[in-house]
Enzyme design. Structure first.
Site, PDB file in Angstrom:
ATOM      1  N   ASP A 183      -2.063 -46.228 -50.941  1.00 31.00           N
ATOM      2  CA  ASP A 183      -2.034 -45.659 -52.019  1.00 31.00           C
ATOM      3  C   ASP A 183      -2.330 -46.037 -53.310  1.00 31.00           C
ATOM      4  O   ASP A 183      -1.864 -47.712 -53.418  1.00 31.00           O
ATOM      5  CB  ASP A 183      -0.534 -44.808 -51.850  1.00 31.00           C
ATOM      6  CG  ASP A 183      -1.218 -43.887 -53.394  1.00 31.00           C
ATOM      7  OD1 ASP A 183      -2.555 -43.153 -53.563  1.00 31.00           O
ATOM      8  OD2 ASP A 183      -0.026 -43.552 -53.796  1.00 31.00           O
ATOM      9  N   ALA A 187     -15.646 -42.366 -48.195  1.00 32.43           N
ATOM     10  CA  ALA A 187     -16.057 -43.247 -47.921  1.00 32.43           C
ATOM     11  C   ALA A 187     -15.640 -44.764 -47.822  1.00 32.43           C
ATOM     12  O   ALA A 187     -16.100 -45.933 -47.751  1.00 32.43           O
ATOM     13  CB  ALA A 187     -17.672 -42.585 -48.139  1.00 32.43           C
ATOM     14  N   HIS A 188     -15.615 -44.773 -49.886  1.00 37.34           N
ATOM     15  CA  HIS A 188     -15.968 -45.604 -50.707  1.00 37.34           C
ATOM     16  C   HIS A 188     -14.833 -46.735 -50.483  1.00 37.34           C
ATOM     17  O   HIS A 188     -14.702 -47.981 -49.784  1.00 37.34           O
ATOM     18  CB  HIS A 188     -15.141 -45.531 -52.155  1.00 37.34           C
ATOM     19  CG  HIS A 188     -16.593 -45.244 -52.512  1.00 37.34           C
ATOM     20  ND1 HIS A 188     -17.905 -45.488 -53.126  1.00 37.34           N
ATOM     21  CD2 HIS A 188     -16.731 -43.819 -53.568  1.00 37.34           C
ATOM     22  CE1 HIS A 188     -18.978 -44.450 -53.615  1.00 37.34           C
ATOM     23  NE2 HIS A 188     -17.857 -43.478 -54.127  1.00 37.34           N
ATOM     24  N   HIS A 197      -6.921 -55.100 -56.648  1.00 38.15           N
ATOM     25  CA  HIS A 197      -5.405 -54.866 -55.395  1.00 38.15           C
ATOM     26  C   HIS A 197      -5.067 -54.824 -53.916  1.00 38.15           C
ATOM     27  O   HIS A 197      -4.763 -55.308 -53.114  1.00 38.15           O
ATOM     28  CB  HIS A 197      -5.377 -54.302 -56.075  1.00 38.15           C
ATOM     29  CG  HIS A 197      -5.879 -52.687 -56.442  1.00 38.15           C
ATOM     30  ND1 HIS A 197      -7.057 -53.246 -57.475  1.00 38.15           N
ATOM     31  CD2 HIS A 197      -6.271 -51.700 -56.074  1.00 38.15           C
ATOM     32  CE1 HIS A 197      -7.887 -52.306 -57.229  1.00 38.15           C
ATOM     33  NE2 HIS A 197      -7.203 -50.999 -56.021  1.00 38.15           N
ATOM     34  N   GLY A 238     -13.979 -44.688 -59.240  1.00 42.06           N
ATOM     35  CA  GLY A 238     -13.276 -44.418 -59.872  1.00 42.06           C
ATOM     36  C   GLY A 238     -13.351 -45.337 -60.801  1.00 42.06           C
ATOM     37  O   GLY A 238     -13.758 -44.919 -61.960  1.00 42.06           O
TER      38      GLY A 238
END
Length: 196
Positions: free
Chosen positions: A69, A11-12, A178, A151
């Site tokens: 990723d 969800a983030h 990023h 994170g």
């Protein structure tokens, strides 16, 4: 407006990329298309993992899609956690608190705290595959700071700032991160082919 599936149920990440891309394209999640599979990320590169996820959605659901990723690459740790960023502490599950604690512990005696976040987005549209990369350099803080983000955000200080992503907040992070840089490259490509 063109629709793309973003191959994630995080969800983030979904909220972040929708914010970054704004109203240029409509972004659906895996659950929006009824995909509840845990797509294995077995490649040894970020590019490989992003392609695995995008190819899974493309082959099973036949919809335009993209996947990402992200890896945190810490210089003093030889580029670790890298492709194992999300499962750094435990290979079988995501545990952001444990990941951050393990990272800070690994750097406890290190003077070099240089690191970079790298995101790779794999897009599959009309059978064509494209890769987009975004990188932000920075430092790992000696302790967690800030309450926003997710994170490793509380320990990553992007270049040009003295605050962590978690202290800077989503609005600033989404202009310099990023993922923002990879997403901007994706958006520019979609605009160039008239799909955004």
């Amino acid at each position: 407006m063109k629709r793309f599936v973003f191959a994630t149920n995080n969800a983030h990440k979904l909220e972040e990329i929708r914010r970054i891309l704004g109203d240029k394209i409509e972004i659906l999640s895996l659950s929006d298309i009824g995909c509840h599979s845990d797509i294995p990320e077995t490649a040894d590169t970020l590019e490989g993992n992003a392609l695995i996820k995008a190819r899974f959605v493309d082959s099973h659901y036949h919809v335009p899609c993209f996947a990402d990723d992200t890896g945190l690459e810490v210089e003093a740790l030889g580029g670790l956690p890298g492709v194992h960023t999300a499962r750094y502490a435990y290979p079988d599950r995501h545990d952001p608190e444990a990941n951050t604690a393990k990272l800070l512990n690994a750097l406890k005696e290190k003077d070099n705290r240089r690191a970079r976040f790298r995101t790779v987005i794999a897009l599959i549209d009309n059978g064509e595959e494209h890769l987009f990369e975004g990188v932000v350099n920075g430092l790992i803080a000696p302790e967690k700071r800030g309450t926003q983000g997710f994170g490793y955000d509380p320990v990553f200080i992007p270049e040009g700032f003295d605050k962590t992503f978690a202290e800077l907040g989503e609005d600033i992070k989404n202009t310099v991160s990023h993922r923002a840089r990879a997403s901007e490259a994706l958006a520019l490509y979609l605009a160039s082919i008239g799909e955004a």
